[in-house]
Design a protein around this motif. Sequence first.
Motif, PDB file in Angstrom:
ATOM      1  N   PRO A  27      12.780  33.075  40.775  1.00 25.86           N
ATOM      2  CA  PRO A  27      11.703  32.109  40.529  1.00 25.86           C
ATOM      3  C   PRO A  27      11.140  32.264  39.117  1.00 25.86           C
ATOM      4  CG  PRO A  27      11.252  33.456  42.491  1.00 25.86           C
ATOM      5  CD  PRO A  27      12.470  34.003  41.842  1.00 25.86           C
ATOM      6  N   SER A  28      10.697  31.137  38.578  1.00 26.40           N
ATOM      7  CA  SER A  28      10.143  31.150  37.224  1.00 26.40           C
ATOM      8  C   SER A  28       8.895  32.012  37.135  1.00 26.40           C
ATOM      9  CB  SER A  28       9.814  29.725  36.787  1.00 26.40           C
ATOM     10  OG  SER A  28      10.972  28.932  36.833  1.00 26.40           O
ATOM     11  N   THR A  29       8.111  32.035  38.192  1.00 28.11           N
ATOM     12  CA  THR A  29       6.900  32.859  38.154  1.00 28.11           C
ATOM     13  C   THR A  29       7.262  34.334  38.035  1.00 28.11           C
ATOM     14  OG1 THR A  29       6.871  32.815  40.575  1.00 28.11           O
ATOM     15  CG2 THR A  29       5.466  31.244  39.439  1.00 28.11           C
ATOM     16  N   ARG A  30       8.355  34.718  38.656  1.00 27.40           N
ATOM     17  CA  ARG A  30       8.799  36.113  38.533  1.00 27.40           C
ATOM     18  C   ARG A  30       9.269  36.393  37.105  1.00 27.40           C
ATOM     19  NH1 ARG A  30      13.321  38.998  42.323  1.00 27.40           N
ATOM     20  NH2 ARG A  30      13.217  41.017  41.336  1.00 27.40           N
ATOM     21  N   GLU A  31       9.935  35.411  36.491  1.00 25.31           N
ATOM     22  CA  GLU A  31      10.365  35.557  35.101  1.00 25.31           C
ATOM     23  C   GLU A  31       9.147  35.777  34.196  1.00 25.31           C
ATOM     24  OE1 GLU A  31      13.446  35.595  33.906  1.00 25.31           O
ATOM     25  OE2 GLU A  31      14.549  34.963  35.674  1.00 25.31           O
ATOM     26  N   ILE A  32       8.088  35.040  34.466  1.00 28.83           N
ATOM     27  CA  ILE A  32       6.877  35.158  33.656  1.00 28.83           C
ATOM     28  C   ILE A  32       6.203  36.493  33.918  1.00 28.83           C
ATOM     29  CG2 ILE A  32       4.575  34.193  33.277  1.00 28.83           C
ATOM     30  CD1 ILE A  32       5.857  31.437  33.952  1.00 28.83           C
ATOM     31  N   VAL A 113      -6.387  19.751  28.182  1.00 31.19           N
ATOM     32  CA  VAL A 113      -6.024  21.101  28.636  1.00 31.19           C
ATOM     33  C   VAL A 113      -5.561  21.056  30.082  1.00 31.19           C
ATOM     34  CG1 VAL A 113      -6.979  23.363  29.214  1.00 31.19           C
ATOM     35  CG2 VAL A 113      -7.436  22.362  26.995  1.00 31.19           C
ATOM     36  N   GLU A 114      -6.265  20.308  30.922  1.00 34.32           N
ATOM     37  CA  GLU A 114      -5.850  20.181  32.318  1.00 34.32           C
ATOM     38  C   GLU A 114      -4.463  19.553  32.419  1.00 34.32           C
ATOM     39  OE1 GLU A 114      -8.999  17.946  34.086  1.00 34.32           O
ATOM     40  OE2 GLU A 114     -10.313  19.695  34.243  1.00 34.32           O
ATOM     41  N   ARG A 115      -4.160  18.578  31.555  1.00 34.40           N
ATOM     42  CA  ARG A 115      -2.847  17.946  31.567  1.00 34.40           C
ATOM     43  C   ARG A 115      -1.757  18.940  31.164  1.00 34.40           C
ATOM     44  NH1 ARG A 115      -3.879  13.866  28.428  1.00 34.40           N
ATOM     45  NH2 ARG A 115      -3.209  14.929  26.567  1.00 34.40           N
ATOM     46  N   VAL A 116      -2.019  19.755  30.140  1.00 36.81           N
ATOM     47  CA  VAL A 116      -1.042  20.767  29.725  1.00 36.81           C
ATOM     48  C   VAL A 116      -0.819  21.778  30.840  1.00 36.81           C
ATOM     49  CG1 VAL A 116      -0.693  22.711  28.142  1.00 36.81           C
ATOM     50  CG2 VAL A 116      -1.424  20.514  27.254  1.00 36.81           C
ATOM     51  N   GLU A 117      -1.886  22.222  31.494  1.00 41.29           N
ATOM     52  CA  GLU A 117      -1.757  23.176  32.596  1.00 41.29           C
ATOM     53  C   GLU A 117      -1.005  22.563  33.774  1.00 41.29           C
ATOM     54  OE1 GLU A 117      -5.742  24.391  33.410  1.00 41.29           O
ATOM     55  OE2 GLU A 117      -5.784  25.778  31.712  1.00 41.29           O
ATOM     56  N   ARG A 118      -1.278  21.303  34.066  1.00 42.56           N
ATOM     57  CA  ARG A 118      -0.585  20.631  35.166  1.00 42.56           C
ATOM     58  C   ARG A 118       0.910  20.477  34.857  1.00 42.56           C
ATOM     59  NH1 ARG A 118      -4.038  16.791  35.676  1.00 42.56           N
ATOM     60  NH2 ARG A 118      -3.067  15.438  34.143  1.00 42.56           N
ATOM     61  N   ASP A 119       1.237  20.117  33.619  1.00 37.82           N
ATOM     62  CA  ASP A 119       2.637  19.989  33.231  1.00 37.82           C
ATOM     63  C   ASP A 119       3.352  21.333  33.304  1.00 37.82           C
ATOM     64  OD1 ASP A 119       2.192  17.309  32.801  1.00 37.82           O
ATOM     65  OD2 ASP A 119       2.070  17.487  30.614  1.00 37.82           O
ATOM     66  N   PHE A 120       2.665  22.391  32.900  1.00 36.42           N
ATOM     67  CA  PHE A 120       3.252  23.733  32.968  1.00 36.42           C
ATOM     68  C   PHE A 120       3.499  24.128  34.416  1.00 36.42           C
ATOM     69  CE2 PHE A 120       2.567  28.368  33.303  1.00 36.42           C
ATOM     70  CZ  PHE A 120       3.648  28.792  32.556  1.00 36.42           C
ATOM     71  N   ALA A 121       2.526  23.876  35.276  1.00 39.57           N
ATOM     72  CA  ALA A 121       2.682  24.211  36.696  1.00 39.57           C
ATOM     73  C   ALA A 121       3.817  23.413  37.318  1.00 39.57           C
ATOM     74  CB  ALA A 121       1.377  23.955  37.444  1.00 39.57           C
ATOM     75  N   ARG A 122       3.951  22.133  36.948  1.00 39.02           N
ATOM     76  CA  ARG A 122       5.056  21.326  37.464  1.00 39.02           C
ATOM     77  C   ARG A 122       6.400  21.860  36.988  1.00 39.02           C
ATOM     78  NH1 ARG A 122       2.520  15.522  36.280  1.00 39.02           N
ATOM     79  NH2 ARG A 122       1.143  15.392  38.066  1.00 39.02           N
ATOM     80  N   ASP A 127      11.414  24.347  38.561  1.00 41.35           N
ATOM     81  CA  ASP A 127      12.465  25.340  38.403  1.00 41.35           C
ATOM     82  C   ASP A 127      12.573  26.218  39.634  1.00 41.35           C
ATOM     83  OD1 ASP A 127      13.090  24.348  35.963  1.00 41.35           O
ATOM     84  OD2 ASP A 127      12.130  25.918  34.809  1.00 41.35           O
ATOM     85  N   ASP A 128      11.446  26.497  40.287  1.00 47.42           N
ATOM     86  CA  ASP A 128      11.481  27.326  41.490  1.00 47.42           C
ATOM     87  C   ASP A 128      12.057  26.559  42.675  1.00 47.42           C
ATOM     88  OD1 ASP A 128      10.418  29.403  40.122  1.00 47.42           O
ATOM     89  OD2 ASP A 128       8.391  29.179  40.905  1.00 47.42           O
ATOM     90  N   ALA A 129      11.900  25.237  42.693  1.00 47.63           N
ATOM     91  CA  ALA A 129      12.375  24.440  43.817  1.00 47.63           C
ATOM     92  C   ALA A 129      13.844  24.078  43.687  1.00 47.63           C
ATOM     93  CB  ALA A 129      11.548  23.163  43.939  1.00 47.63           C
ATOM     94  N   ALA A 130      14.459  24.384  42.560  1.00 47.07           N
ATOM     95  CA  ALA A 130      15.877  24.069  42.384  1.00 47.07           C
ATOM     96  C   ALA A 130      16.687  24.840  43.419  1.00 47.07           C
ATOM     97  CB  ALA A 130      16.317  24.439  40.980  1.00 47.07           C
ATOM     98  N   PRO A 131      17.719  24.210  43.968  1.00 48.75           N
ATOM     99  CA  PRO A 131      18.497  24.910  44.986  1.00 48.75           C
ATOM    100  C   PRO A 131      19.189  26.126  44.392  1.00 48.75           C
ATOM    101  CG  PRO A 131      19.580  22.864  44.348  1.00 48.75           C
ATOM    102  CD  PRO A 131      18.239  22.892  43.675  1.00 48.75           C
TER     103      PRO A 131
END
Length: 151
Positions: A27-32, A113-122, A127-131
């Motif tokens: 998962p991308s969060t683990r990479e981070i 800032v909220e838009r940048v954070e939302r785009d980052f979270a998406r 990437d985490d939802a990719a099979p």
Amino acid sequence: MTSPTPPRVRITSPRRNAARRTADARPSTREIDEDTGLGQVYMRTYLRGLRRLVAAALASVVTLLVGLPLTFAAVPGAADLRLRSGVTVAWLLVGVVIYPALWVLGRAYSRAVERVERDFARAVARDDAAPPVSESTGGGSTGGGSTGDAS
């Protein structure tokens, strides 16, 4: 006299044929969290977007707060212009107009800032939802058929 030992019971998962994650599908969060190369790219991109917003907001505030007095200093008669009510344009701009302008600037910055954070979270969630990519695609049953205990 000892009691007889109970029979052995085999416990299996109902999802024996489910695709497993490989070591490469992390998962991308683990990479981070682990600060890997990919995680650093994610964070660099995120922070670059935030830095751009801060620079734009700071430039706007400086232009507004420093530009107005510089305009009055550069144009000799601008500070002495009066409206019909007797209020000078300088007081009207400094005392009334500048506060709503700062509020609008702060609101725009907050939304950006909220838009940048939302785009980052998406991006991270996408990437985490990719099979997961695994070497066995799970097309055939290698578990010996169904046992009826997983229904």
